[in-house]
Design an enzyme around this catalytic site. Structure first.
Site, PDB file in Angstrom:
ATOM      1  N   HIS A   1       0.837  -1.196   0.000  1.00 52.09           N
ATOM      2  CA  HIS A   1       0.000   0.000   0.000  1.00 52.09           C
ATOM      3  C   HIS A   1       0.875   1.249   0.000  1.00 52.09           C
ATOM      4  O   HIS A   1       1.944   1.263   0.626  1.00 52.09           O
ATOM      5  CB  HIS A   1      -0.912   0.016   1.229  1.00 52.09           C
ATOM      6  CG  HIS A   1      -1.752  -1.208   1.368  1.00 52.09           C
ATOM      7  ND1 HIS A   1      -2.593  -1.644   0.377  1.00 52.09           N
ATOM      8  CD2 HIS A   1      -1.859  -2.116   2.380  1.00 52.09           C
ATOM      9  CE1 HIS A   1      -3.201  -2.757   0.776  1.00 52.09           C
ATOM     10  NE2 HIS A   1      -2.766  -3.060   1.984  1.00 52.09           N
TER      11      HIS A   1
ATOM     12  N   GLU B   1      -2.811  -0.911   7.855  1.00 45.56           N
ATOM     13  CA  GLU B   1      -3.795  -1.862   8.390  1.00 45.56           C
ATOM     14  C   GLU B   1      -3.193  -2.692   9.517  1.00 45.56           C
ATOM     15  O   GLU B   1      -1.979  -2.865   9.626  1.00 45.56           O
ATOM     16  CB  GLU B   1      -4.350  -2.750   7.282  1.00 45.56           C
ATOM     17  CG  GLU B   1      -3.319  -3.526   6.499  1.00 45.56           C
ATOM     18  CD  GLU B   1      -3.891  -4.135   5.225  1.00 45.56           C
ATOM     19  OE1 GLU B   1      -4.650  -3.462   4.510  1.00 45.56           O
ATOM     20  OE2 GLU B   1      -3.547  -5.298   4.938  1.00 45.56           O
TER      21      GLU B   1
ATOM     22  N   HIS C   1       3.092  -7.752   1.774  1.00 41.22           N
ATOM     23  CA  HIS C   1       2.456  -8.678   2.708  1.00 41.22           C
ATOM     24  C   HIS C   1       1.379  -9.487   2.010  1.00 41.22           C
ATOM     25  O   HIS C   1       0.926  -9.134   0.913  1.00 41.22           O
ATOM     26  CB  HIS C   1       1.836  -7.929   3.889  1.00 41.22           C
ATOM     27  CG  HIS C   1       0.757  -6.961   3.487  1.00 41.22           C
ATOM     28  ND1 HIS C   1       1.025  -5.696   3.037  1.00 41.22           N
ATOM     29  CD2 HIS C   1      -0.603  -7.082   3.463  1.00 41.22           C
ATOM     30  CE1 HIS C   1      -0.111  -5.078   2.746  1.00 41.22           C
ATOM     31  NE2 HIS C   1      -1.117  -5.901   3.007  1.00 41.22           N
TER      32      HIS C   1
ATOM     33  N   ARG D   1      -0.347  -4.703  -6.399  1.00 42.68           N
ATOM     34  CA  ARG D   1      -0.152  -6.141  -6.254  1.00 42.68           C
ATOM     35  C   ARG D   1       1.209  -6.567  -6.793  1.00 42.68           C
ATOM     36  O   ARG D   1       1.671  -6.055  -7.810  1.00 42.68           O
ATOM     37  CB  ARG D   1      -1.278  -6.896  -6.950  1.00 42.68           C
ATOM     38  CG  ARG D   1      -2.626  -6.658  -6.276  1.00 42.68           C
ATOM     39  CD  ARG D   1      -3.787  -7.292  -7.018  1.00 42.68           C
ATOM     40  NE  ARG D   1      -5.022  -7.055  -6.276  1.00 42.68           N
ATOM     41  CZ  ARG D   1      -5.766  -5.952  -6.388  1.00 42.68           C
ATOM     42  NH1 ARG D   1      -5.387  -4.995  -7.224  1.00 42.68           N
ATOM     43  NH2 ARG D   1      -6.855  -5.806  -5.682  1.00 42.68           N
TER      44      ARG D   1
END
Length: 390
Positions: A98, A133, A255, A274
């Protein structure tokens, strides 16, 4: 204080049983991947204050300061800045990164200027926000997070005994750490796809034969045959969380979640770049811009504090804590300065407020508490609390 009705997203990687077992219903046979709690426009929670059901996003838009609190609106704007989820991985999710806030703003503005449709499959930035996150395990939970030290990654690749992996191992040993990781990830993702597919097949067969530390990677190829992300995954730390343990994923950290049930709390964004383990678009140049090629220990978070147990992170848009309630214990009084979402994951706790009365909760049920409403928790069970830091 309002009981929430939440949407369950049926992504293909979702478990067919984990969420039904949590909420106490029969499985449908279809994957149930994520239960969303919040005001995200893609699937806002719903509540009923006596005039019929409304989306939480509409309720907040009608009175942002009343619902979120003046300080939160001043800091984050007139929106709920987090999305809370129950996540049930029955198969590996995509390997992803991200952007940070500046990268997200620049990327979003660039794609807007170039008139890239917001729903285009090759679009990278759906909004101008970052997406840190936190995932906390409810069952044993397996994932990948951050880069291994290059020498450790080289040894793992060499141990497979696959000739086509030797050049990558040599690169990992020959350069400074960050340069080595960047060079090898770039090489893996830009290799000839047919040659890489053969390498992945050989590596997966060796991993299955060897087992042990290689077992997680043998499983990946069954879901993503020939995907270069299988090799990229071997560059990352393998993480195993026990119930109650968590990991934080900041900007730039590659991740993936592999298996297990957990609660996830994140900034309200859809920005994902991605690396692999996906049939979706992989933009290698953009990915390399935002990835942090820094090896290190991924770190396992454990809650701190008595009463309210907090998972400490460096993010203000969300704050996750947990209450483990025991029979005969004193009620736990919650801070009331900001909006919060409470999620029951075990037992039969009760949430009580002078304004709304008492709500009995069962596992999987959640409530929205607007700013300024005083709430006490009592009974027995486990309740997670999602809010913001002002």
């Amino acid at each position: 204080m309002d009981r929430l009705t939440n949407t369950i997203r049926p992504y293909a990687w979702g478990s067919t049983t984990a969420i039904p077992e949590l909420i106490g219903v029969a499985p449908t046979g279809e994957p149930q991947a994520e239960m969303w709690m919040g005001a995200h426009p893609g699937a806002p929670s719903r509540l009923d204050r006596g005039a019929g059901e409304s989306a939480l996003s509409d309720v907040i838009a009608a009175d942002p300061e009343g619902e979120l609190g003046v300080a939160a609106v001043r800091k984050f704007g007139p929106r709920l800045p987090f999305l809370f989820k129950v996540l049930a991985a029955g198969a590996p999710l995509s390997l992803q990164v991200h952007p940070d806030l500046a990268q997200a703003k620049a990327g979003f503005e660039d794609e807007e200027r170039r008139d890239v449709p917001i729903d285009a499959p090759h679009r990278n930035y759906k909004d101008a926000n970052h997406k840190p996150e936190l995932v906390c395990a409810l069952t044993p939970f397996e994932g990948l997070s951050g880069f291994r030290p290059p020498l450790e990654a080289a040894a793992l690749l060499e141990g497979l005994g696959v000739n086509s992996l030797k050049p990558y191992a040599d690169l990992l040993r020959a350069h400074p750490e960050e340069a080595a990781l960047r060079e090898v990830l770039t090489a893996v993702l830009t290799a000839d796809r047919a040659e890489m597919a053969r390498t992945v097949t050989e590596a997966a067969a060796a991993a299955e034969r060897l087992g042990g530390a290689y077992a997680p990677y043998a499983g990946l190829v069954h879901h993503y045959p020939g995907d270069p992300g299988v090799i990229a995954a071997m560059l990352l730390n393998h993480v195993q969380l026990q119930p109650g343990e968590a990991m934080f994923l900041g900007a730039g950290i590659p991740h993936a979640y592999l298996d297990g049930l957990g609660v996830e709390l994140m900034a309200n964004s859809d920005n994902v770049l991605r690396c692999g383990l996906t049939p979706k678009h992989v933009d290698v140049p953009e990915l390399l811009k935002v990835t942090l090629f820094e090896p290190g220990d991924p770190g396992i978070l454990r809650p701190e504090g008595n009463g309210e147990e907090v998972y400490e992170t460096p993010i203000d848009e969300f704050r996750l804590s947990r209450f483990v309630l025991a029979a005969g214990g004193a009620p736990r009084v919650l801070p009331d300065g900001t909006a919060q979402i409470l999620l029951c994951t075990a037992g039969s706790p009760k949430a009580n407020s002078p304004k709304s009365g008492e709500l009995a909760l069962t596992p999987g049920e959640s409530v929205f508490v607007p700013a300024g409403e005083k709430v006490e928790l009592s009974g027995t069970g486990t309740v997670f609390r999602a809010t913001v830091v002002v």
